[in-house]
Design a protein around this motif. Structure first.
Motif, PDB file in Angstrom:
ATOM      1  N   SER A 281      18.227  64.315  31.215  1.00 42.94           N
ATOM      2  CA  SER A 281      17.798  64.723  32.552  1.00 42.94           C
ATOM      3  C   SER A 281      16.677  65.753  32.486  1.00 42.94           C
ATOM      4  O   SER A 281      15.740  65.724  33.281  1.00 42.94           O
ATOM      5  N   VAL A 282      16.790  66.685  31.534  1.00 40.74           N
ATOM      6  CA  VAL A 282      15.737  67.695  31.376  1.00 40.74           C
ATOM      7  C   VAL A 282      14.440  67.016  30.939  1.00 40.74           C
ATOM      8  O   VAL A 282      13.358  67.301  31.479  1.00 40.74           O
ATOM      9  N   ALA A 285      12.741  65.422  33.885  1.00 44.42           N
ATOM     10  CA  ALA A 285      12.083  66.403  34.765  1.00 44.42           C
ATOM     11  C   ALA A 285      10.748  66.838  34.157  1.00 44.42           C
ATOM     12  O   ALA A 285       9.738  66.967  34.861  1.00 44.42           O
ATOM     13  N   TYR A 286      10.717  67.047  32.843  1.00 47.05           N
ATOM     14  CA  TYR A 286       9.456  67.440  32.202  1.00 47.05           C
ATOM     15  C   TYR A 286       8.473  66.269  32.131  1.00 47.05           C
ATOM     16  O   TYR A 286       7.260  66.482  32.130  1.00 47.05           O
ATOM     17  N   PRO A 308       4.819  75.150  35.556  1.00 52.05           N
ATOM     18  CA  PRO A 308       5.395  75.872  36.692  1.00 52.05           C
ATOM     19  C   PRO A 308       6.572  75.091  37.270  1.00 52.05           C
ATOM     20  O   PRO A 308       6.554  73.855  37.279  1.00 52.05           O
ATOM     21  N   PRO A 309       7.594  75.794  37.769  1.00 54.46           N
ATOM     22  CA  PRO A 309       8.777  75.109  38.311  1.00 54.46           C
ATOM     23  C   PRO A 309       8.440  74.035  39.345  1.00 54.46           C
ATOM     24  O   PRO A 309       9.121  73.008  39.408  1.00 54.46           O
ATOM     25  N   VAL A 310       7.393  74.244  40.129  1.00 54.82           N
ATOM     26  CA  VAL A 310       7.060  73.285  41.189  1.00 54.82           C
ATOM     27  C   VAL A 310       6.767  71.892  40.630  1.00 54.82           C
ATOM     28  O   VAL A 310       6.955  70.889  41.323  1.00 54.82           O
ATOM     29  N   LEU A 312       8.340  70.363  38.283  1.00 54.32           N
ATOM     30  CA  LEU A 312       9.546  69.686  37.782  1.00 54.32           C
ATOM     31  C   LEU A 312      10.346  68.990  38.874  1.00 54.32           C
ATOM     32  O   LEU A 312      11.128  68.082  38.595  1.00 54.32           O
ATOM     33  N   SER A 313      10.170  69.455  40.087  1.00 55.24           N
ATOM     34  CA  SER A 313      11.073  69.026  41.159  1.00 55.24           C
ATOM     35  C   SER A 313      10.567  67.766  41.850  1.00 55.24           C
ATOM     36  O   SER A 313       9.379  67.608  42.078  1.00 55.24           O
ATOM     37  N   PRO A 314      11.487  66.874  42.211  1.00 48.99           N
ATOM     38  CA  PRO A 314      11.065  65.741  43.035  1.00 48.99           C
ATOM     39  C   PRO A 314      10.676  66.178  44.452  1.00 48.99           C
ATOM     40  O   PRO A 314      10.009  65.431  45.162  1.00 48.99           O
ATOM     41  N   ARG A 317       6.204  70.975  47.332  1.00 50.87           N
ATOM     42  CA  ARG A 317       6.086  72.433  47.326  1.00 50.87           C
ATOM     43  C   ARG A 317       6.595  73.026  48.645  1.00 50.87           C
ATOM     44  O   ARG A 317       7.325  74.017  48.646  1.00 50.87           O
ATOM     45  N   MET A 320      10.333  72.894  48.800  1.00 48.39           N
ATOM     46  CA  MET A 320      10.919  73.899  47.902  1.00 48.39           C
ATOM     47  C   MET A 320      10.871  75.290  48.533  1.00 48.39           C
ATOM     48  O   MET A 320      11.843  76.039  48.465  1.00 48.39           O
ATOM     49  N   ILE A 321       9.731  75.629  49.122  1.00 41.67           N
ATOM     50  CA  ILE A 321       9.600  76.952  49.755  1.00 41.67           C
ATOM     51  C   ILE A 321      10.636  77.101  50.858  1.00 41.67           C
ATOM     52  O   ILE A 321      11.286  78.134  50.990  1.00 41.67           O
ATOM     53  N   MET A 324      14.553  76.565  48.955  1.00 49.15           N
ATOM     54  CA  MET A 324      15.031  77.238  47.736  1.00 49.15           C
ATOM     55  C   MET A 324      14.526  78.660  47.551  1.00 49.15           C
ATOM     56  O   MET A 324      15.103  79.401  46.765  1.00 49.15           O
TER      57      MET A 324
END
Lengths: 325, 325
Positions: A281-282, A285-286, A308-310, A312-314, A317, A320-321, A324
């Protein structure tokens, strides 16, 4: 993003499982060095011979390399990074700078982006170390692994004469963990940090005392640790020890204040029922991050520190803001 | 990098403390809306009137804004982001998207880079939520705060008639924490997640029963929680409750596997002796990132999600790969 999986052992299956549920991901195929007819995918993914890979460069956005760090990845990643954007989980810590240099040269030559040493250690644990040390520079770091199955240590036991099968659990020493979590910065030997718990199936009539001694005295693997050896039946091994749990904690204790009078403890910990599925799974994401960063024009070799974390996420931005931050 | 601090309360002092020990950091000055003669720096940093700030734009690389989220930052950050690269700790969660939009417009107009909502929540906790949800998309999230002093709740008690001073601790409910750490995804009410422990100094002769009732029935702040009120003397308050500890945990439980049969728990937790000093350290690390990312040409508003870990560390990328990956 169109994903290919190279290598179909436990980790390859873990990546497939993650890709199967990711909505932004199309699984192009599994590539194997074995005869593809002998490999059947758990999710019905197409299985190809690794030789077919070179003709499919245009239909794969990111290739996830699921080989081993000992012999596969040192050759595989530089070779494939010239034709594909790739992600690997190379985990031989002291060889990472050399691996990085080889992969970087190959990826630049081919105009591709490669991310090495992803997973959880190296990977998420490295990220935790980076954040913790950046925000409290004056401090000390600890990594505890387990309770979890160590493949390398289990294999080492299996090579002993008279051993049919074995599982080795790495277990943090509770008292050490408690001291570190309490804010102390003790100097801890290998023995003081981890103990090793071995479950061994011996051949009928084998000399159990000798096997136990050979395990406990094995240099590097066991001699520096308090090791417990328990002989069990094959049935018990399959029933009680066939899972692949793992986990651990990265802990940093640091101080701030005019006279370093305030102690802060930062801990990142994982408790995993299935090491290969979580690692897979990691890696996925990468792979998403590599896909996006390549589209932005980045080439060469990168690590988890560059992402940056942004990326990695499906989620977007904005989402996410909103949800999270 | 040349750092300015705007606002010199607890947080401003925390940033100063972090900047004082950072080797790559020059502390240009503290800027205050008070009379600078009435403000004395703990570390001998120059103190200026906030009115002098506009003439010093060329000597400050990043300005760290240490005002409050209720009334200061909503005006301060957009106003200053046009002239300076800034970092703030805006923490009114539901107002963040609107704050982001205003700061983004201002920073773009001035060709500057601004990072909002840094610290630990929002901040490091947001980052932990982002990583955990990216690597295990199928899961549930929990944030527990404490044990720690909540400034807002302490202030709310102080406004009650007959109260001279007060400190309120937010404390996670142990049984809830245990269930979540055990991999469960329970639905938890506010009361089931946290309890509130209040230490109150009352005026001599005040009606203690009324004060206790007013605290426990206060809507939003206390009515939805199990609240304990203990009346103590001013001496005891100063002796036992003058610190500013805080902390908490972000926990995500997620599943993988063909039939979601494997559970994984990811936890990031903090235990802080001094909330403002730790938050100040985080702000300084993000100021370093803003400094570097501005030099790379980035402008506008960003958040912690946009910052790769490599940007936060005083170490070089090569050193990080060698020592932390």
């Amino acid at each position: 993003m169109r994903i290919g999986i190279y290598g179909y052992g436990n980790l390859g299956r873990g990546v497939e499982c993650a890709a199967y549920v990711a909505e932004d991901c199309e699984l192009v195929g599994i590539f194997t060095r074995r005869d593809p007819k002998t490999v059947s995918s758990a999710f019905g993914t197409a299985v190809y011979s690794s030789e077919e890979l070179s003709s499919m460069a245009d239909s794969i956005d990111v290739l996830i390399l699921c080989g081993g760090s000992a012999t596969d990845l040192p050759e595989m990643t530089p070779e494939l990074a010239e034709k594909f954007s790739v992600v690997d989980s190379f985990d031989t810590h002291k060889e990472i700078p050399a691996h990085f240099a080889r992969v970087d040269a190959a990826a630049r030559a081919g105009g591709r982006l490669a991310l090495i040493s992803s997973g959880w250690d190296p990977g998420l644990f490295s990220v935790a170390r980076a954040y913790a040390s950046a925000v409290i520079p004056n401090g000390c770091d600890y990594t505890f692994w387990g309770r979890g199955i160590s493949q390398g240590h289990s294999d080492a036991i299996r090579r002993i004469d008279g051993v049919l099968d074995a599982r080795q659990y790495t277990i943090p020493v509770e008292s050490a963990l408690r001291r570190v979590r309490g804010g102390e910065c003790p100097t801890l030997s290998a023995r003081e940090k981890h103990k090793r718990d071995c479950y061994v199936v011996a051949r009928e009539g084998a000399d159990l005392a000798r096997i136990e001694r050979e395990i406990k005295e094995m240099p590097n693997y066991f001699a520096d640790y308090d090791t417990t050896v328990t002989f069990i039946t094959e049935e018990e091994l399959l029933r009680e020890h066939s899972g692949m749990p793992h986990g651990g904690s990265v802990i940093r204790n640091g101080v701030t204040g005019r006279n370093a009078e305030h102690t802060h403890t930062v801990e990142f910990s994982l408790s995993l029922d299935s090491n290969p599925e979580f690692t897979g799974s990691v890696l996925l994401a990468y792979a998403r991050a590599v896909y996006r960063m390549r589209k932005r024009g980045e080439v060469g070799c990168i690590t988890v520190f560059d992402v940056p974390p942004v990326m990695l996420s499906p989620l977007s931005r904005e989402e996410m803001i909103k949800s999270m931050l």
